[in-house]
Enzyme design. Structure first.
Site, PDB file in Angstrom:
ATOM      1  N   TYR A   2       0.833  -1.201   0.000  1.00  0.00           N
ATOM      2  CA  TYR A   2       0.000   0.000   0.000  1.00  0.00           C
ATOM      3  C   TYR A   2       0.869   1.253   0.000  1.00  0.00           C
ATOM      4  CZ  TYR A   2      -3.818   3.196   0.842  1.00  0.00           C
ATOM      5  OH  TYR A   2      -4.721   4.211   0.711  1.00  0.00           O
TER       6      TYR A   2
ATOM      7  N   PHE B  35      -7.052  21.191 -25.078  1.00  0.00           N
ATOM      8  CA  PHE B  35      -7.398  19.775 -25.139  1.00  0.00           C
ATOM      9  C   PHE B  35      -8.637  19.586 -24.269  1.00  0.00           C
ATOM     10  CE2 PHE B  35      -7.394  15.331 -23.910  1.00  0.00           C
ATOM     11  CZ  PHE B  35      -7.419  14.760 -25.168  1.00  0.00           C
ATOM     12  N   THR B  36      -9.496  18.660 -24.674  1.00  0.00           N
ATOM     13  CA  THR B  36     -10.809  18.504 -24.033  1.00  0.00           C
ATOM     14  C   THR B  36     -10.752  18.440 -22.501  1.00  0.00           C
ATOM     15  OG1 THR B  36     -10.611  16.143 -24.460  1.00  0.00           O
ATOM     16  CG2 THR B  36     -11.884  17.418 -26.045  1.00  0.00           C
TER      17      THR B  36
ATOM     18  N   ASP C 187       1.984  19.725 -21.021  1.00  0.00           N
ATOM     19  CA  ASP C 187       1.183  18.528 -21.275  1.00  0.00           C
ATOM     20  C   ASP C 187       2.083  17.616 -22.110  1.00  0.00           C
ATOM     21  OD1 ASP C 187      -0.451  16.517 -22.176  1.00  0.00           O
ATOM     22  OD2 ASP C 187      -2.175  17.816 -22.540  1.00  0.00           O
TER      23      ASP C 187
ATOM     24  N   LYS D 276      -0.327   7.104 -23.693  1.00  0.00           N
ATOM     25  CA  LYS D 276       0.062   7.415 -25.073  1.00  0.00           C
ATOM     26  C   LYS D 276       1.534   7.038 -25.276  1.00  0.00           C
ATOM     27  CE  LYS D 276      -3.969   9.633 -24.525  1.00  0.00           C
ATOM     28  NZ  LYS D 276      -4.118  11.000 -24.215  1.00  0.00           N
TER      29      LYS D 276
ATOM     30  N   ARG E  81     -13.408  14.763 -34.260  1.00  0.00           N
ATOM     31  CA  ARG E  81     -12.740  15.873 -33.583  1.00  0.00           C
ATOM     32  C   ARG E  81     -13.209  17.143 -34.291  1.00  0.00           C
ATOM     33  NH1 ARG E  81     -12.159  14.847 -28.797  1.00  0.00           N
ATOM     34  NH2 ARG E  81     -10.327  13.825 -27.983  1.00  0.00           N
TER      35      ARG E  81
ATOM     36  N   PHE F  98     -18.848  14.500 -26.579  1.00  0.00           N
ATOM     37  CA  PHE F  98     -18.484  13.584 -27.673  1.00  0.00           C
ATOM     38  C   PHE F  98     -18.412  12.124 -27.241  1.00  0.00           C
ATOM     39  CE2 PHE F  98     -14.089  12.983 -26.309  1.00  0.00           C
ATOM     40  CZ  PHE F  98     -13.869  14.114 -25.535  1.00  0.00           C
TER      41      PHE F  98
END
Ligand SMILES: *Cc1c(COP(=O)(O)O)cnc(C)c1O
Length: 461
Positions: free
Chosen positions: A76, A128-129, A219, A262, A386, A453
């Site tokens: 943990y 970005f969303t 980012d 990614k 998009r 979306f």
């Protein structure tokens, strides 16, 4: 000169295990997309042949990463995999402190809540969303400072992710330093078509923000892909490795949010990395509330191990050449067939220009959504919208946001599909292009409040 296209990019791996996918009939697919309300996010993956919905969490892990999964220390507190991950992030990216999170948006949430106060302005190289939504939920307002070329699918600018420094300085002067908690810089700009920022531009952005004492939050979701594009296209970087360029990019910023799903080729995971000790202290308090203890933050020990190994693999030159090479292979096929796509081809996918593809539809008829639906019906290839659906509504007026770019994204997972799959995708796009006049527009029949979306439903007009 663009080495990415000219040089061979054959994969630096061979295949050890396969996962069967199923080829369905057109009749089956028509039923499936109708049930999904013409939203490819609502399809069952069993009904999909080649899945290009996203490159997020869909990449193939290496044998080493799988071996790492077996080395998971599920304690943990104080898991050894956390320390391995921390050390990897310090050495490959150069950031001082690590807060693991379950994925990128977990990091965005914590960072936004700590750094943004009501009425703040967050300039960034295109929205970005999830990033923008977390900035807004924290009381901030996103302002676009990307160069104009990024909004033009035909501009061949090699670094469409660049910041327009004049726009940035004008915002700083208009709103004042106190209302700008940080500048948000994305390496490869997803919404612009996976377009890179140049090192020169990031250095200039650093110099400008330093003059005003403003932080840069990175980012870094696809930082290694951006580094590869710099190596290929920017003067003076041909002899530097992707790993070196990646670190150089990170060192120009003060902290980062990362979706490890990614670049880093894991199925789930992310982190917040930050150099400032006080912000780190606060983030470490907050992560316990929303994600988990600060040494796992929503990830299992085995996930942190796979992530540490994935980071190391992501910055290998051979890997990146094959990854981006495959995307460019598909891009070139579509260019050769005169399909309107965003140029130049970015790093993580091909973005079809739906406005040009379907000139008979207005943006209110959701051309990109309709095109993604038609592509699925034709071949079982799943893409995503998009465009106006992703852009959501204006917070004040409630009207649709109408982005210049109305795109269908064919996102390529890493190390998953073969060249023959790329050929099938290209054939299918060409096939629907030849019948494009028969594609009908859509109307929205269900609209969720946030990130519509993902779950919106549509009917043919
Ligand atoms: C995917 C992504 C995110 C959000 O990360 P999640 O892991 O999906 O929460 C943020 N920024 C960019 C550029 C992304 O592509």
């Amino acid at each position: 000169m663009d080495k990415t296209i000219k040089h061979s990019w054959a994969e630096p791996f061979k295949i050890k295990m396969v996962e069967p996918v199923f080829i369905t009939t057109e009749e089956h697919r028509k039923k499936a997309i109708l049930k999904a309300g013409h939203n490819t996010f609502l399809l069952h993956s069993d009904d999909v042949y080649i899945d290009l919905l996203t490159d997020s969490g869909t990449s193939a892990m290496s044998d080493r990463q799988w071996a790492g999964m077996m080395m998971g220390d599920e304690a943990y507190a104080g898991s050894k995999n956390f320390y391995h991950l921390e050390e990897t992030i310090q050495s490959y990216y150069g950031y001082k402190h690590l807060i693991p999170t379950h994925q990128g948006r977990g990091a965005e949430h914590i960072l936004s809540q700590i750094m943004i106060k009501q009425g703040d302005i967050i300039p960034g190289n295109m929205y970005f969303t999830t990033t923008k939504l977390h900035q807004e939920l924290a009381g901030g307002k996103f302002m676009d400072i990307i160069i104009d070329e990024a909004h033009d699918p035909e501009s061949m600018h090699p670094f469409k992710g660049n910041v327009n420094l004049k726009k940035l300085e004008a915002i700083i002067k208009e709103y004042g330093v106190d209302r700008i908690p940080y500048v948000s810089i994305s390496t490869t700009v997803n919404m612009a078509g996976g377009q890179p920022i140049s090192m020169e531009n990031l250095k200039a952005t650093r110099a400008l923000t330093a003059k005003y004492g403003i932080k840069i939050i990175h980012d870094m979701t696809r930082v290694a892909e951006n580094a590869f594009m710099i190596q290929q296209k920017e003067e003076g970087y041909q002899d530097k490795s992707v790993a070196e360029i990646t670190k150089e990019l990170c060192l120009l910023t003060d902290g980062a949010t990362m979706s490890a799903k990614k670049d880093a080729m894991v199925n789930i995971g992310g982190f917040l990395a930050i150099n400032d000790d006080d912000i780190f202290e606060e983030a470490r308090n907050m992560v316990v509330i929303y994600e988990g203890l600060h040494t796992y933050g929503g990830m299992a020990g085995r996930d942190m191990e796979a992530l540490a190994l994935g980071i190391k693999e992501s910055v290998q030159d051979d890997h990146m050449r094959a990854r981006v090479g495959q995307v460019h292979y598909l891009g070139q096929k579509l260019i050769d067939a005169d399909i309107p796509i965003v140029n130049p081809v970015g790093t993580h996918g091909i973005f079809i220009d739906a406005k040009k593809f379907l000139p008979h539809l207005t943006q209110d008829e959701f051309p990109a959504q309709a095109l993604a639906s038609a592509l699925y019906i034709d071949s079982g290839v799943r893409a995503m919208e998009r465009g106006v659906v992703s852009a959501g509504r204006n917070k004040e007026t409630g009207a649709h946001n109408y982005p210049n770019l109305e795109l269908v994204r064919l996102t390529i997972p890493r190390r998953v599909y073969t060249q023959a799959h790329m050929d099938v995708i290209a054939e299918s796009v060409e096939c629907i292009y030849s019948q494009r006049n028969s594609i009908k527009g859509l109307k929205m029949t269900y609209e969720p409040k946030y990130l519509r979306f993902f779950q919106a439903k549509f009917e043919e007009i």
